[in-house]
Write a protein that holds these residues in place. Structure first.
Motif, PDB file in Angstrom:
ATOM      1  N   ILE A  43       0.844  -1.203   0.000  1.00  0.00           N
ATOM      2  CA  ILE A  43       0.000   0.000   0.000  1.00  0.00           C
ATOM      3  C   ILE A  43       0.874   1.247   0.000  1.00  0.00           C
ATOM      4  O   ILE A  43       0.635   2.192  -0.767  1.00  0.00           O
ATOM      5  N   LYS A  44       1.896   1.256   0.834  1.00  0.00           N
ATOM      6  CA  LYS A  44       2.815   2.393   0.893  1.00  0.00           C
ATOM      7  C   LYS A  44       3.449   2.632  -0.472  1.00  0.00           C
ATOM      8  O   LYS A  44       3.517   3.777  -0.944  1.00  0.00           O
ATOM      9  N   HIS A  45       3.894   1.565  -1.124  1.00  0.00           N
ATOM     10  CA  HIS A  45       4.510   1.673  -2.444  1.00  0.00           C
ATOM     11  C   HIS A  45       3.550   2.316  -3.445  1.00  0.00           C
ATOM     12  O   HIS A  45       3.911   3.253  -4.165  1.00  0.00           O
ATOM     13  N   GLU A  46       2.316   1.829  -3.467  1.00  0.00           N
ATOM     14  CA  GLU A  46       1.329   2.370  -4.409  1.00  0.00           C
ATOM     15  C   GLU A  46       0.950   3.807  -4.057  1.00  0.00           C
ATOM     16  O   GLU A  46       0.723   4.634  -4.943  1.00  0.00           O
ATOM     17  N   LEU A  47       0.886   4.135  -2.765  1.00  0.00           N
ATOM     18  CA  LEU A  47       0.599   5.519  -2.357  1.00  0.00           C
ATOM     19  C   LEU A  47       1.674   6.485  -2.842  1.00  0.00           C
ATOM     20  O   LEU A  47       1.368   7.615  -3.242  1.00  0.00           O
ATOM     21  N   ILE A  48       2.919   6.047  -2.813  1.00  0.00           N
ATOM     22  CA  ILE A  48       3.996   6.906  -3.322  1.00  0.00           C
ATOM     23  C   ILE A  48       3.786   7.178  -4.805  1.00  0.00           C
ATOM     24  O   ILE A  48       3.953   8.316  -5.267  1.00  0.00           O
ATOM     25  N   HIS A  49       3.401   6.161  -5.581  1.00  0.00           N
ATOM     26  CA  HIS A  49       3.080   6.391  -6.999  1.00  0.00           C
ATOM     27  C   HIS A  49       1.976   7.437  -7.136  1.00  0.00           C
ATOM     28  O   HIS A  49       2.061   8.335  -7.978  1.00  0.00           O
ATOM     29  N   ILE A  50       0.943   7.330  -6.303  1.00  0.00           N
ATOM     30  CA  ILE A  50      -0.195   8.255  -6.390  1.00  0.00           C
ATOM     31  C   ILE A  50       0.228   9.663  -6.001  1.00  0.00           C
ATOM     32  O   ILE A  50      -0.062  10.632  -6.720  1.00  0.00           O
ATOM     33  N   GLU A  58       6.960   9.840 -18.353  1.00  0.00           N
ATOM     34  CA  GLU A  58       7.395   9.211 -19.597  1.00  0.00           C
ATOM     35  C   GLU A  58       8.705   8.465 -19.419  1.00  0.00           C
ATOM     36  O   GLU A  58       9.292   7.998 -20.386  1.00  0.00           O
ATOM     37  N   HIS A  59       9.171   8.308 -18.188  1.00  0.00           N
ATOM     38  CA  HIS A  59      10.411   7.585 -17.914  1.00  0.00           C
ATOM     39  C   HIS A  59      10.175   6.080 -18.021  1.00  0.00           C
ATOM     40  O   HIS A  59       9.047   5.603 -17.900  1.00  0.00           O
ATOM     41  N   HIS A  60      11.246   5.354 -18.182  1.00  0.00           N
ATOM     42  CA  HIS A  60      11.175   3.896 -18.218  1.00  0.00           C
ATOM     43  C   HIS A  60      10.648   3.392 -16.877  1.00  0.00           C
ATOM     44  O   HIS A  60      10.965   3.943 -15.822  1.00  0.00           O
ATOM     45  N   VAL A  61       9.857   2.339 -16.919  1.00  0.00           N
ATOM     46  CA  VAL A  61       9.221   1.803 -15.708  1.00  0.00           C
ATOM     47  C   VAL A  61      10.243   1.433 -14.646  1.00  0.00           C
ATOM     48  O   VAL A  61      10.004   1.632 -13.451  1.00  0.00           O
ATOM     49  N   ASN A  62      11.409   0.924 -15.039  1.00  0.00           N
ATOM     50  CA  ASN A  62      12.428   0.563 -14.053  1.00  0.00           C
ATOM     51  C   ASN A  62      12.951   1.793 -13.310  1.00  0.00           C
ATOM     52  O   ASN A  62      13.225   1.728 -12.113  1.00  0.00           O
ATOM     53  N   LEU A  63      13.078   2.906 -14.003  1.00  0.00           N
ATOM     54  CA  LEU A  63      13.522   4.144 -13.365  1.00  0.00           C
ATOM     55  C   LEU A  63      12.462   4.652 -12.394  1.00  0.00           C
ATOM     56  O   LEU A  63      12.773   5.065 -11.276  1.00  0.00           O
ATOM     57  N   VAL A  64      11.199   4.599 -12.796  1.00  0.00           N
ATOM     58  CA  VAL A  64      10.106   5.043 -11.923  1.00  0.00           C
ATOM     59  C   VAL A  64      10.064   4.186 -10.665  1.00  0.00           C
ATOM     60  O   VAL A  64       9.948   4.696  -9.549  1.00  0.00           O
ATOM     61  N   GLU A  65      10.189   2.877 -10.821  1.00  0.00           N
ATOM     62  CA  GLU A  65      10.175   1.980  -9.657  1.00  0.00           C
ATOM     63  C   GLU A  65      11.355   2.249  -8.731  1.00  0.00           C
ATOM     64  O   GLU A  65      11.216   2.212  -7.509  1.00  0.00           O
ATOM     65  N   GLU A  66      12.506   2.540  -9.288  1.00  0.00           N
ATOM     66  CA  GLU A  66      13.677   2.855  -8.457  1.00  0.00           C
ATOM     67  C   GLU A  66      13.449   4.157  -7.688  1.00  0.00           C
ATOM     68  O   GLU A  66      13.801   4.263  -6.509  1.00  0.00           O
ATOM     69  N   MET A  67      12.845   5.143  -8.327  1.00  0.00           N
ATOM     70  CA  MET A  67      12.542   6.410  -7.647  1.00  0.00           C
ATOM     71  C   MET A  67      11.565   6.175  -6.497  1.00  0.00           C
ATOM     72  O   MET A  67      11.701   6.767  -5.423  1.00  0.00           O
ATOM     73  N   VAL A  68      10.576   5.316  -6.697  1.00  0.00           N
ATOM     74  CA  VAL A  68       9.604   5.012  -5.643  1.00  0.00           C
ATOM     75  C   VAL A  68      10.290   4.315  -4.478  1.00  0.00           C
ATOM     76  O   VAL A  68      10.047   4.637  -3.316  1.00  0.00           O
ATOM     77  N   ARG A  69      11.168   3.373  -4.769  1.00  0.00           N
ATOM     78  CA  ARG A  69      11.868   2.656  -3.695  1.00  0.00           C
ATOM     79  C   ARG A  69      12.732   3.586  -2.852  1.00  0.00           C
ATOM     80  O   ARG A  69      12.957   3.339  -1.677  1.00  0.00           O
ATOM     81  N   ARG A  70      13.190   4.679  -3.432  1.00  0.00           N
ATOM     82  CA  ARG A  70      14.030   5.633  -2.701  1.00  0.00           C
ATOM     83  C   ARG A  70      13.206   6.739  -2.036  1.00  0.00           C
ATOM     84  O   ARG A  70      13.761   7.560  -1.328  1.00  0.00           O
ATOM     85  N   SER A  71      11.915   6.751  -2.257  1.00  0.00           N
ATOM     86  CA  SER A  71      11.041   7.792  -1.700  1.00  0.00           C
ATOM     87  C   SER A  71      10.468   7.353  -0.364  1.00  0.00           C
ATOM     88  O   SER A  71      10.457   6.175  -0.023  1.00  0.00           O
ATOM     89  N   ALA A  72       9.956   8.329   0.362  1.00  0.00           N
ATOM     90  CA  ALA A  72       9.278   8.057   1.633  1.00  0.00           C
ATOM     91  C   ALA A  72       8.046   8.950   1.711  1.00  0.00           C
ATOM     92  O   ALA A  72       7.999  10.020   1.113  1.00  0.00           O
ATOM     93  N   LEU A  73       7.045   8.484   2.424  1.00  0.00           N
ATOM     94  CA  LEU A  73       5.849   9.284   2.663  1.00  0.00           C
ATOM     95  C   LEU A  73       6.000   9.997   3.995  1.00  0.00           C
ATOM     96  O   LEU A  73       6.534   9.437   4.943  1.00  0.00           O
ATOM     97  N   ASN A  74       5.503  11.230   4.059  1.00  0.00           N
ATOM     98  CA  ASN A  74       5.480  11.897   5.350  1.00  0.00           C
ATOM     99  C   ASN A  74       4.033  12.135   5.772  1.00  0.00           C
ATOM    100  O   ASN A  74       3.110  12.023   4.970  1.00  0.00           O
ATOM    101  N   GLU A  75       3.836  12.435   7.014  1.00  0.00           N
ATOM    102  CA  GLU A  75       2.486  12.594   7.580  1.00  0.00           C
ATOM    103  C   GLU A  75       1.676  13.660   6.856  1.00  0.00           C
ATOM    104  O   GLU A  75       0.471  13.525   6.687  1.00  0.00           O
ATOM    105  N   GLU A  76       2.314  14.733   6.433  1.00  0.00           N
ATOM    106  CA  GLU A  76       1.600  15.820   5.742  1.00  0.00           C
ATOM    107  C   GLU A  76       0.932  15.325   4.469  1.00  0.00           C
ATOM    108  O   GLU A  76      -0.166  15.748   4.132  1.00  0.00           O
ATOM    109  N   GLU A  77       1.597  14.448   3.749  1.00  0.00           N
ATOM    110  CA  GLU A  77       1.039  13.927   2.498  1.00  0.00           C
ATOM    111  C   GLU A  77      -0.167  13.042   2.753  1.00  0.00           C
ATOM    112  O   GLU A  77      -1.068  12.954   1.922  1.00  0.00           O
ATOM    113  N   LEU A  78      -0.211  12.389   3.895  1.00  0.00           N
ATOM    114  CA  LEU A  78      -1.310  11.476   4.207  1.00  0.00           C
ATOM    115  C   LEU A  78      -2.513  12.179   4.827  1.00  0.00           C
ATOM    116  O   LEU A  78      -3.609  11.640   4.810  1.00  0.00           O
ATOM    117  N   GLU A  79      -2.319  13.373   5.366  1.00  0.00           N
ATOM    118  CA  GLU A  79      -3.400  14.099   6.039  1.00  0.00           C
ATOM    119  C   GLU A  79      -4.564  14.425   5.114  1.00  0.00           C
ATOM    120  O   GLU A  79      -5.694  14.547   5.568  1.00  0.00           O
TER     121      GLU A  79
END
Length: 90
Positions: A43-50, A58-79
């Motif tokens: 769920i966290k992974h998919e929320l980062i995509h959203i 328009e980036h390659h899917v592997n690049l997008v997935e790598e960017m998501v893996r390096r990202s984090a959600l913070n409380e402000e985004e979930l509020e």
């Protein structure tokens, strides 16, 4: 923003997300057979995509997935997200 969490059978995936026709509404389909800790990660992974609006990159899917893996959600985004849980039992 509204996020519908739909727990269902997904034979070949942990979770997938989609943007709906309604503005600011998204669905996340989650494999209901996963352990709870894995569900949370999916769920966290998919929320980062959203949150990052990855649906139009328009980036390659592997690049997008790598960017998501390096990202984090913070409380402000979930509020500003309203979560609705739906269970589909086949």
């Amino acid at each position: 923003m509204v996020v519908n969490l739909i727990y269902c059978d997904l034979p070949h995936a942990g979770a997938v997300s989609e943007e709906c026709e309604d503005i600011d509404t998204h669905n996340i389909y989650i494999n209901k057979n996963l352990p709870h800790d894995r569900m949370r990660e999916e769920i966290k992974h998919e929320l980062i995509h959203i949150v990052n609006d990855d649906f139009y990159l328009e980036h390659h899917v592997n690049l997008v997935e790598e960017m998501v893996r390096r990202s984090a959600l913070n409380e402000e985004e979930l509020e500003h997200i309203e979560f609705y849980h739906h269970f589909i039992d086949n």
